[in-house]
Motif scaffolding. Structure first.
Motif, PDB file in Angstrom:
ATOM      1  N   PRO A  63       3.715   1.610  -5.563  1.00  0.00           N
ATOM      2  CA  PRO A  63       3.506   1.383  -3.761  1.00  0.00           C
ATOM      3  C   PRO A  63       2.906   2.607  -3.107  1.00  0.00           C
ATOM      4  CG  PRO A  63       5.711   0.615  -4.636  1.00  0.00           C
ATOM      5  CD  PRO A  63       4.965   1.259  -5.659  1.00  0.00           C
ATOM      6  N   GLN A  64       3.393   3.754  -3.693  1.00  0.00           N
ATOM      7  CA  GLN A  64       2.758   5.143  -2.938  1.00  0.00           C
ATOM      8  C   GLN A  64       1.450   5.268  -3.113  1.00  0.00           C
ATOM      9  OE1 GLN A  64       5.071   6.074  -1.114  1.00  0.00           O
ATOM     10  NE2 GLN A  64       6.952   4.899  -2.044  1.00  0.00           N
ATOM     11  N   THR A  65       0.881   4.454  -4.252  1.00  0.00           N
ATOM     12  CA  THR A  65      -0.720   4.956  -4.554  1.00  0.00           C
ATOM     13  C   THR A  65      -1.501   3.968  -3.492  1.00  0.00           C
ATOM     14  OG1 THR A  65      -0.098   5.369  -6.813  1.00  0.00           O
ATOM     15  CG2 THR A  65      -2.205   4.862  -6.435  1.00  0.00           C
ATOM     16  N   TRP A  66      -0.796   2.690  -3.444  1.00  0.00           N
ATOM     17  CA  TRP A  66      -1.723   1.657  -2.752  1.00  0.00           C
ATOM     18  C   TRP A  66      -1.347   1.413  -1.430  1.00  0.00           C
ATOM     19  CZ3 TRP A  66      -5.851   0.278  -4.946  1.00  0.00           C
ATOM     20  CH2 TRP A  66      -6.286   0.613  -6.260  1.00  0.00           C
ATOM     21  N   LYS A  67      -0.488   2.253  -0.746  1.00  0.00           N
ATOM     22  CA  LYS A  67       0.145   2.092   0.587  1.00  0.00           C
ATOM     23  C   LYS A  67      -0.704   1.998   1.487  1.00  0.00           C
ATOM     24  CE  LYS A  67       2.224   6.497   0.899  1.00  0.00           C
ATOM     25  NZ  LYS A  67       3.366   7.199   1.003  1.00  0.00           N
ATOM     26  N   PHE A  68      -1.949   2.861   1.453  1.00  0.00           N
ATOM     27  CA  PHE A  68      -2.971   3.108   2.312  1.00  0.00           C
ATOM     28  C   PHE A  68      -3.566   1.631   3.022  1.00  0.00           C
ATOM     29  CE2 PHE A  68      -5.628   2.922  -1.431  1.00  0.00           C
ATOM     30  CZ  PHE A  68      -6.688   2.240  -0.949  1.00  0.00           C
ATOM     31  N   LEU A  69      -3.543   0.616   2.118  1.00  0.00           N
ATOM     32  CA  LEU A  69      -3.931  -0.751   2.289  1.00  0.00           C
ATOM     33  C   LEU A  69      -3.164  -1.666   3.174  1.00  0.00           C
ATOM     34  CD1 LEU A  69      -4.561  -2.093  -1.585  1.00  0.00           C
ATOM     35  CD2 LEU A  69      -6.302  -1.361   0.182  1.00  0.00           C
ATOM     36  N   TRP A  70      -1.900  -1.198   3.297  1.00  0.00           N
ATOM     37  CA  TRP A  70      -1.157  -1.984   4.454  1.00  0.00           C
ATOM     38  C   TRP A  70      -0.789  -0.885   5.575  1.00  0.00           C
ATOM     39  CZ3 TRP A  70       0.518  -2.023  -0.706  1.00  0.00           C
ATOM     40  CH2 TRP A  70       1.503  -0.932  -1.192  1.00  0.00           C
ATOM     41  N   ALA A  71      -1.061   0.328   5.401  1.00  0.00           N
ATOM     42  CA  ALA A  71      -0.839   1.308   6.484  1.00  0.00           C
ATOM     43  C   ALA A  71      -1.412   0.579   8.018  1.00  0.00           C
ATOM     44  CB  ALA A  71      -1.612   2.649   5.988  1.00  0.00           C
ATOM     45  N   PRO A  72      -2.609   0.382   7.895  1.00  0.00           N
ATOM     46  CA  PRO A  72      -3.036  -0.330   9.437  1.00  0.00           C
ATOM     47  C   PRO A  72      -2.326  -1.261   9.921  1.00  0.00           C
ATOM     48  CG  PRO A  72      -4.814  -0.294   7.527  1.00  0.00           C
ATOM     49  CD  PRO A  72      -3.921  -0.229   6.807  1.00  0.00           C
ATOM     50  N   VAL A  73      -1.376  -2.212   9.328  1.00  0.00           N
ATOM     51  CA  VAL A  73      -0.438  -2.980   9.701  1.00  0.00           C
ATOM     52  C   VAL A  73       0.588  -2.234  10.712  1.00  0.00           C
ATOM     53  CG1 VAL A  73       1.311  -4.506   9.428  1.00  0.00           C
ATOM     54  CG2 VAL A  73      -0.670  -4.441   7.980  1.00  0.00           C
ATOM     55  N   VAL A  74       0.896  -1.036  10.234  1.00  0.00           N
ATOM     56  CA  VAL A  74       1.811  -0.224  11.001  1.00  0.00           C
ATOM     57  C   VAL A  74       1.092   0.185  12.330  1.00  0.00           C
ATOM     58  CG1 VAL A  74       3.299   1.796  11.026  1.00  0.00           C
ATOM     59  CG2 VAL A  74       3.308   0.188   9.235  1.00  0.00           C
ATOM     60  N   ASP A  75      -0.032   0.559  12.149  1.00  0.00           N
ATOM     61  CA  ASP A  75      -0.697   1.281  13.219  1.00  0.00           C
ATOM     62  C   ASP A  75      -1.198   0.191  14.200  1.00  0.00           C
ATOM     63  OD1 ASP A  75      -1.185   4.021  12.937  1.00  0.00           O
ATOM     64  OD2 ASP A  75      -2.598   3.451  11.476  1.00  0.00           O
ATOM     65  N   LEU A  76      -1.267  -1.054  14.012  1.00  0.00           N
ATOM     66  CA  LEU A  76      -1.739  -2.071  14.913  1.00  0.00           C
ATOM     67  C   LEU A  76      -0.753  -3.112  15.258  1.00  0.00           C
ATOM     68  CD1 LEU A  76      -5.181  -3.037  12.682  1.00  0.00           C
ATOM     69  CD2 LEU A  76      -4.991  -1.572  14.986  1.00  0.00           C
ATOM     70  N   ALA A 121       9.546  -0.825   0.536  1.00  0.00           N
ATOM     71  CA  ALA A 121      10.039  -0.509   1.639  1.00  0.00           C
ATOM     72  C   ALA A 121       9.933   0.754   2.240  1.00  0.00           C
ATOM     73  CB  ALA A 121      11.346  -0.878   1.552  1.00  0.00           C
ATOM     74  N   SER A 122      10.164   1.708   1.394  1.00  0.00           N
ATOM     75  CA  SER A 122      10.148   3.119   1.797  1.00  0.00           C
ATOM     76  C   SER A 122       8.810   3.586   1.966  1.00  0.00           C
ATOM     77  CB  SER A 122      10.392   4.173   0.536  1.00  0.00           C
ATOM     78  OG  SER A 122       9.299   4.097  -0.313  1.00  0.00           O
ATOM     79  N   THR A 123       7.707   2.821   1.968  1.00  0.00           N
ATOM     80  CA  THR A 123       6.300   3.111   2.502  1.00  0.00           C
ATOM     81  C   THR A 123       6.132   2.886   3.994  1.00  0.00           C
ATOM     82  OG1 THR A 123       5.388   0.830   1.958  1.00  0.00           O
ATOM     83  CG2 THR A 123       5.291   2.619   0.373  1.00  0.00           C
ATOM     84  N   PHE A 124       6.916   1.647   4.394  1.00  0.00           N
ATOM     85  CA  PHE A 124       7.179   1.317   5.782  1.00  0.00           C
ATOM     86  C   PHE A 124       7.693   2.376   6.642  1.00  0.00           C
ATOM     87  CE2 PHE A 124       5.879  -2.467   3.735  1.00  0.00           C
ATOM     88  CZ  PHE A 124       4.602  -2.863   4.772  1.00  0.00           C
ATOM     89  N   VAL A 129       7.567   7.433  10.368  1.00  0.00           N
ATOM     90  CA  VAL A 129       7.629   8.770  10.418  1.00  0.00           C
ATOM     91  C   VAL A 129       6.494   9.702  10.329  1.00  0.00           C
ATOM     92  CG1 VAL A 129       8.987  10.828   9.563  1.00  0.00           C
ATOM     93  CG2 VAL A 129       9.837   8.765   9.436  1.00  0.00           C
ATOM     94  N   ASP A 130       5.353   9.425   9.586  1.00  0.00           N
ATOM     95  CA  ASP A 130       4.217  10.029   9.521  1.00  0.00           C
ATOM     96  C   ASP A 130       3.355   9.990  11.007  1.00  0.00           C
ATOM     97  OD1 ASP A 130       4.523  10.334   6.816  1.00  0.00           O
ATOM     98  OD2 ASP A 130       3.489   8.631   6.310  1.00  0.00           O
ATOM     99  N   ALA A 351      -5.246   6.579  14.553  1.00  0.00           N
ATOM    100  CA  ALA A 351      -4.636   5.734  13.403  1.00  0.00           C
ATOM    101  C   ALA A 351      -3.715   6.528  12.459  1.00  0.00           C
ATOM    102  CB  ALA A 351      -5.539   4.752  12.940  1.00  0.00           C
ATOM    103  N   ALA A 352      -2.818   7.268  12.894  1.00  0.00           N
ATOM    104  CA  ALA A 352      -2.321   8.278  12.148  1.00  0.00           C
ATOM    105  C   ALA A 352      -1.630   7.728  10.852  1.00  0.00           C
ATOM    106  CB  ALA A 352      -1.161   8.975  12.885  1.00  0.00           C
ATOM    107  N   ALA A 353      -0.914   6.690  11.055  1.00  0.00           N
ATOM    108  CA  ALA A 353      -0.442   6.230   9.817  1.00  0.00           C
ATOM    109  C   ALA A 353      -1.412   5.712   8.660  1.00  0.00           C
ATOM    110  CB  ALA A 353       0.520   4.865  10.104  1.00  0.00           C
ATOM    111  N   THR A 354      -2.617   5.200   9.078  1.00  0.00           N
ATOM    112  CA  THR A 354      -3.579   4.609   7.977  1.00  0.00           C
ATOM    113  C   THR A 354      -4.092   6.040   7.529  1.00  0.00           C
ATOM    114  OG1 THR A 354      -3.898   2.705   9.547  1.00  0.00           O
ATOM    115  CG2 THR A 354      -5.652   3.610   7.863  1.00  0.00           C
TER     116      THR A 354
END
Length: 418
Positions: A63-76, A121-124, A129-130, A351-354
């Motif tokens: 999940p830590q390797t591919w989390k950039f794929l769902w990072a925009p969800v947190v930004d948007l 879950a930890s990625t979100f 925090v990022d 878009a800091a999280a992404t």
């Protein structure tokens, strides 16, 4: 930034003390520490093979390797605090599921699924925090903020690993009770979220941008980092197999070769390691605000490989296990602070999280595959050769980056006519 929305910043609002990020990110670190130290050691004691345990640890980084794929969800969508709460709830559930899973060879797949849930879950939580940190940290203090942030990450790893293992091995608790205690500590670490603001806000009189516009803005913001010289160098740096600290994932598996007891593993690779790494993070953050942050990261990576080299050559005794794993933990703290400082410098705000999690995904790629590689080498040739592999990976990576860094500076100087 979209022209359809106006972002307001309160000039009287002070940036939160970076120590708050140490507590907020601790549950994120606790998930990796719990898996790498407590679960890995208990599996090894249950006669589960080294390759299977190393494979679980490698998959835990998926999940830590591919989390950039769902990072925009947190930004948007939603607020950063809401995403923090969602991530925390998933972490607590994941810890409880892992703690209740049988630690046997036959139960590896259900255990792996529980570990993946906990890691996802930890990625979100981490993204929230990022983003909070990126939006509220001034340029001159990014190294300092990175140090406190990673002190919490690695200190949380010590909490999740060493404290949980000690509670099970020496505290008389069952694995389920140990997991429940760890979940409770994670909830306590989240309390500072009450004192951290969201940062910038959109003026009420300005209509919010559409989802399509926000996606375009996020894409443009991300592309601006990727195409910049500093951003491209940062991406290369964190993708190289250098300064990963992944050898620490092998210590629970390698401990018997150094005659290290369960209590020693729990203390040295768990609680003590977390505290020492946290100190290293604070030192590393201080250094990164006083020299080129990318070159500081290279220096830290070389020091880390040097620690593995000395451990490989030193006598295989419990005392040397304690000393060199502790030195490795200190330097790992330097490396992690270096990573966050380099990343914060490269991504800016927006878009800091992404952007942060694109860098984090790149950095977690070598952690995953080097852990799997170390597990295979250990199964074939033992601990000494495994430790030497880190040096063999680090030196070429450092030389490559320094060459690219210097070439980039020469081209920039030539283009500016200097």
């Amino acid at each position: 930034m979209s022209t359809a929305a106006k972002i307001l910043v309160d000039p009287d609002r002070k940036a939160p003390h970076p120590a708050l990020y140490m507590f907020l990110i601790a549950p994120f670190g606790a998930t990796s520490g719990y898996t790498a130290v407590c679960v890995a050691y208990l599996l090894t004691q249950a006669q589960v093979g080294a390759e299977a345990v190393a494979g679980l640890l490698a998959l835990a980084y998926l999940p830590q390797t591919w989390k950039f794929l769902w990072a925009p969800v947190v930004d948007l969508s939603l607020s950063r605090k809401t995403w923090y709460g969602i991530g925390l709830a998933g972490i607590v559930l994941g810890i409880l599921l892992v703690g209740s899973s049988p630690l046997t060879q036959a139960a590896m797949w259900p255990l792996t699924l529980a570990v993946l849930l906990m890691g996802t879950a930890s990625t979100f939580l981490g993204m929230a925090v990022d983003s909070l940190m990126a939006h509220q940290t001034p340029e001159h203090a990014k190294g300092r903020a990175a140090g406190w942030f990673q002190a919490g990450n690695l200190g949380g790893g010590g909490l999740g690993g060493g404290a949980a293992l000690w509670l099970v091995q020496s505290g008389g608790l069952t694995p389920q009770m140990g997991a429940a205690a760890l979940a409770g500590l994670c909830l306590l670490c989240a309390l500072p979220i009450l004192w951290v603001s969201e940062g910038e806000t959109t003026a009420d009189s300005v209509p919010p941008p559409s989802i399509a516009q926000r996606l375009r803005d996020t894409g443009a913001d991300l592309w601006s980092v990727v195409r910049s010289r500093n951003g491209a160098l940062a991406m290369l740096l964190v993708f190289l197999p250098m300064g990963t600290g992944s050898m620490a994932n092998m210590y629970s598996i390698m401990a018997s070769e150094w005659q290290a007891s369960a209590n020693t593993v729990a203390l040295v690779t768990g609680t003590l390691s977390g505290l020492i790494s946290a100190l290293g993070c604070l030192i590393g953050g201080y250094i990164c605000d006083r020299m080129n942050r990318q070159l500081a990261y290279v220096l830290f990576g070389l020091l880390l490989a040097g620690a593995s080299l000395i451990m490989a050559l030193a006598p295989h005794t419990e005392w040397h296990f304690i000393v060199w794993t502790s030195v490795y933990a200190l330097i790992t703290g330097l490396c992690y602070a270096g990573f966050s400082a380099v990343t914060l410098e490269a991504i800016g705000k927006g878009a800091a999280a992404t952007k942060y999690n694109l860098m984090a995904s790149l950095s977690n790629t070598p952690i995953g595959w080097t852990t799997a590689l170390y597990g295979w080498v250990f199964a074939q040739a033992g601990g000494r050769l495994t430790l030497l592999v880190e040096l063999a990976l680090t030196v070429p990576a450092a030389l490559l980056f320094v060459w690219v860094f210097r070439r980039g500076r020469e081209r920039a100087a030539a283009a500016s006519g200097v």
